[in-house]
Design an enzyme around this catalytic site. Structure first.
Site, short mmCIF file in Angstrom:
data_model
loop_
_atom_site.label_atom_id
_atom_site.label_comp_id
_atom_site.label_asym_id
_atom_site.label_seq_id
_atom_site.Cartn_x
_atom_site.Cartn_y
_atom_site.Cartn_z
N HIS A 12 45.23 56.86 41.64
CA HIS A 12 44.83 55.86 42.61
C HIS A 12 46.00 55.79 43.73
O HIS A 12 45.63 55.71 45.00
CB HIS A 12 44.63 54.47 41.92
CG HIS A 12 43.37 54.30 41.18
ND1 HIS A 12 41.93 54.52 41.83
CD2 HIS A 12 43.10 54.15 40.02
CE1 HIS A 12 41.38 54.31 40.81
NE2 HIS A 12 42.08 53.98 39.67
N TYR A 23 32.31 53.61 37.77
CA TYR A 23 32.93 54.11 36.68
C TYR A 23 31.88 55.42 36.18
O TYR A 23 32.36 56.36 35.72
CB TYR A 23 33.15 53.15 35.54
CG TYR A 23 34.39 52.38 36.24
CD1 TYR A 23 35.83 52.72 36.51
CD2 TYR A 23 34.06 50.88 36.49
CE1 TYR A 23 36.82 51.79 36.75
CE2 TYR A 23 35.03 50.25 37.00
CZ TYR A 23 36.33 50.60 37.19
OH TYR A 23 37.25 49.53 37.61
N HIS A 29 45.98 58.59 35.49
CA HIS A 29 44.71 57.99 36.37
C HIS A 29 45.34 57.13 37.27
O HIS A 29 44.95 57.19 38.37
CB HIS A 29 43.94 57.58 35.11
CG HIS A 29 42.83 56.65 35.92
ND1 HIS A 29 41.58 57.12 36.07
CD2 HIS A 29 42.60 55.32 36.39
CE1 HIS A 29 40.80 56.19 36.49
NE2 HIS A 29 41.42 55.31 36.87
N GLU A 30 46.17 55.91 36.76
CA GLU A 30 46.49 55.12 38.18
C GLU A 30 47.01 55.64 39.15
O GLU A 30 46.97 55.30 40.30
CB GLU A 30 47.27 53.98 37.18
CG GLU A 30 46.44 53.21 36.23
CD GLU A 30 45.34 52.46 36.57
OE1 GLU A 30 45.18 52.22 37.95
OE2 GLU A 30 44.37 52.40 35.96
N HIS A 58 45.64 44.45 32.00
CA HIS A 58 44.76 45.41 32.32
C HIS A 58 45.29 46.29 33.50
O HIS A 58 45.82 45.84 34.43
CB HIS A 58 43.20 44.66 32.90
CG HIS A 58 42.64 45.76 33.19
ND1 HIS A 58 41.29 46.18 32.30
CD2 HIS A 58 42.03 46.29 34.31
CE1 HIS A 58 40.47 47.16 32.79
NE2 HIS A 58 40.88 47.32 33.91
N ALA A 59 45.32 47.72 33.08
CA ALA A 59 45.98 48.57 34.00
C ALA A 59 45.45 48.52 35.30
O ALA A 59 44.12 48.80 35.40
CB ALA A 59 46.07 50.05 33.25
N GLU A 92 38.21 56.34 41.33
CA GLU A 92 38.15 56.24 39.96
C GLU A 92 37.98 57.90 39.34
O GLU A 92 38.59 58.14 38.66
CB GLU A 92 36.84 55.56 39.33
CG GLU A 92 36.99 54.30 39.50
CD GLU A 92 38.18 53.36 39.01
OE1 GLU A 92 38.88 53.97 37.86
OE2 GLU A 92 38.85 52.45 39.74
N HIS A 149 35.84 43.39 33.96
CA HIS A 149 35.46 43.54 35.17
C HIS A 149 34.47 42.50 35.50
O HIS A 149 34.07 42.35 36.70
CB HIS A 149 34.70 45.04 35.24
CG HIS A 149 36.08 45.83 35.27
ND1 HIS A 149 36.32 46.21 33.81
CD2 HIS A 149 36.31 46.93 35.91
CE1 HIS A 149 37.35 47.30 33.98
NE2 HIS A 149 37.42 47.48 35.32
#
Length: 616
Positions: free
Chosen positions: A391, A525, A387-388, A357-358, A415, A515
């Site tokens: 963060h 999210y 996206h990552e 899971h990324a 997010e 999750h």
């Protein structure tokens, strides 16, 4: 370098505390001067300041140890690494709970804003709240670590065939058009989650015990407190925003159901009924973009195939990440530290189990930032990398603030930032970096928007369901004996989906989602999917973009980057409405920007659905 302000500087308004001629007129000579408060900190304030400094120092050390152990446990799944991770987690959980309880003695005291805010954040900084009893804390940490390990190592082993992990099963869900094969993969993965049920029930009991010891009603109440809203307001905000976007979701649901019926037949996809969850291209029916080929408008102009372009150019996983880094440096951000490239996990190892899971990791809350994902050369992973890295650059932006400020102002902002960057991965951006030779014509806009909606609009109700379910579980409104039936009641109500086979309380389908197994709050999210469009529109305006919002990219706009960086550098030092205002000029979340983004698609969907029996 970020300019740091003195920790205990307090800005006094003109009026009651008038201390200079610049603020107000001096008192008349005939009257005695009014007594002034002593500007020196009181002993209580000094004690609180020392306490929070010591607490942050202790938490910094323990969280770094915990993060290192958790990293190893996620990238080398063995019984030993799970034991070590659980031990580190137990120490951190115990310290967090102890410090939060000790901080309670400062509640109600008149403290400098900075000290008061950090003490309040200490109370809401946890995700799982450990009970005071050390044995129960260790039990909670052990269960939490084991649930995540079971998920990460989970495999479906069909009789007479090779065992399939989630990555293998995900490919079946994405690519197969055989409803029986899809059903087998869907049911097979949920065999992994069924045994989690007992330990999850115990985790809820222990976490609730710890949350109540800190003055919360339950763990759900504690999670909602992270948004700094009055009691009861956050669920109403969810309802308000969902009401804004539900008509768009309903139109998409109706259209997609019709296209699935054309593929599988009315017996498999009946009219005016919920859609079978295994037919939507994703293990959880949260992202429908993998059935784009089935949903694509008939006779529409072709659009680019990003995955094919990446493979044609010979992109490697590292090159994909380097491309994402260049997006941020084009906005004026510094390059990533060398340790990021040395310590991240980009490719699934062939010799061991890992949690694929990324995720983006901030190991030491300073410079040791990493991402962990099993990168494939696909369009989806190209977007996920951007996206990552959102963060990661956020983590670096606030890393000089006091420890308890090293986070986004509420969980949704982290997010939302990554997804905001993802909205800029447009055809114009891809053309500028050499992945698309020509921009798609305006006639392809519906296709482009439909592809986005299958990912982003389809996701919204699922994001509501996960935490609506857990809030009910934590509060006791959903009892263990009805975990699964309540889960499917919510999924049918919000998403209009149904399981492909009959389910019972012998199953634990919520645990099939990472999750839930890993105790990661999820309503962030939903809010992030609303916020990203607000942020995107404001940044496009700052970049001087003129044109349809869905074609805008802020790539190479240092003006947009500067506005974004102002928000990122605030960390959690200010309440989230101020952070939102720094970019958008407004202090309220609103779905209007999302509706504007998809307005051309909504009109087209309404035309396609004319005469159909929509709803379920």
């Amino acid at each position: 370098m970020m300019r740091m302000v003195p920790m205990f500087a307090v800005a006094l308004p003109c009026g009651a505390l008038a201390l200079s001629a610049a603020c107000s007129d001096p008192a008349p000579p005939s009257q005695p001067a009014a007594p002034q408060p002593d500007p020196r900190p009181t002993p209580a304030a000094e004690e609180a300041a020392r306490f929070i400094e010591q607490a942050e120092s202790e938490l910094h050390q323990l969280s770094t140890q915990n993060n290192r152990a958790a990293w190893v446990a996620s990238t080398y799944i063995t019984e030993d690494t799970q034991i070590l991770a659980a031990a580190a987690s137990a120490k951190l959980l115990s310290a967090q709970a102890d410090l939060a309880k000790r901080a309670d003695r400062f509640r109600g005291l008149d403290l400098p804003h900075d000290v008061r805010r950090r003490i309040d954040l200490l109370r809401t900084s946890l995700t799982l709240y450990a009970p005071a009893d050390p044995a129960r804390t260790q039990e909670l940490a052990t269960i939490a670590s084991r649930l995540e390990a079971v998920y990460g190592a989970g495999k479906y082993c069909p009789e007479g065939g090779r065992c399939l992990d989630l990555e293998d099963l995900g490919k079946i869900m994405a690519e197969s058009r055989d409803p029986e094969e899809l059903k087998r993969a869907w049911v097979g993965w949920r065999a992994v989650s069924a045994p989690m049920r007992g330990e999850f029930t115990r985790l809820v009991e222990l976490a609730n015990e710890g949350a109540r010891e800190l003055g919360f009603k339950d763990t759900g109440d504690a999670w909602r407190a992270k948004y700094e809203l009055p009691p009861g307001v956050l669920p109403r905000e969810v309802d308000r925003l969902w009401a804004q976007v539900k008509p768009l979701y309903d139109a998409l649901h109706c259209y997609v159901r019709g296209r699935l019926a054309a593929t599988y037949g009315a017996e498999v996809v009946p009219d005016a009924r919920p859609i079978r969850a295994d037919l939507l291209g994703d293990m959880w029916a949260q992202d429908w973009s993998n059935i784009e080929d089935l949903a694509a408008p008939e006779g529409a102009a072709p659009i680019y195939d990003l995955g094919a372009a990446l493979r044609e150019k010979g992109f490697t996983p590292i090159q994909m990440v380097k491309t994402g880094e260049r997006f941020f440096t084009s906005l004026g951000f510094d390059p990533l530290p060398a340790t990021f490239w040395q310590r991240s996990l980009f490719v699934k190892p062939a010799d061991r189990d890992v949690v694929c899971h990324a995720s983006a990791w901030n190991i030491d809350d300073e410079e040791d930032v990493r991402i962990k994902m099993c990168i494939d050369i696909t369009a989806d992973d190209f977007h996920t990398i951007h996206h990552e890295l959102g963060h990661t650059f956020y983590q670096l932006a606030y890393n000089e603030l006091p420890l308890l400020y090293r986070d986004s102002p509420n969980p949704a902002f982290h997010e939302a930032l990554g997804d905001t960057i993802g909205l800029s991965v447009t055809s114009e951006y891809l053309q500028r970096i050499g992945l698309v030779s020509a921009l798609p014509p305006a006639s392809s806009d519906v296709s482009l928007l439909l592809r986005d909606a299958l990912a982003k609009v389809a996701f919204l109700p699922f994001a509501v369901v996960v935490d609506r379910w857990r809030w009910g579980v934590f509060s006791g409104d959903i009892r263990p004996a009805e975990y699964n039936s309540a889960w499917w009641a919510l999924r049918t109500r919000y998403q209009g989906v149904t399981p492909p086979v009959s389910r019972s309380e012998a199953d634990f389908d919520p645990g099939a989602k990472y999750h839930v197994a890993a105790s990661v709050p999820y309503i962030r999210y939903f809010f992030a999917h609303i916020l990203q469009f607000q942020l995107h529109r404001a940044l496009c305006e700052e970049a001087g973009y003129k044109g349809p919002l869905h074609r805008c990219t802020i790539y190479a706009s240092e003006k947009a980057g500067a506005r974004l960086r102002r928000m990122m550098e605030m960390g959690r030092s200010r309440p989230w409405p101020e952070a939102l205002e720094a970019v958008t000029g407004t202090r309220q979340m609103d779905a209007a920007a999302m509706l504007d983004y998809f307005a051309p698609l909504r009109g087209w969907l309404d035309q396609q659905n004319r005469g159909k029996a929509c709803g379920w």
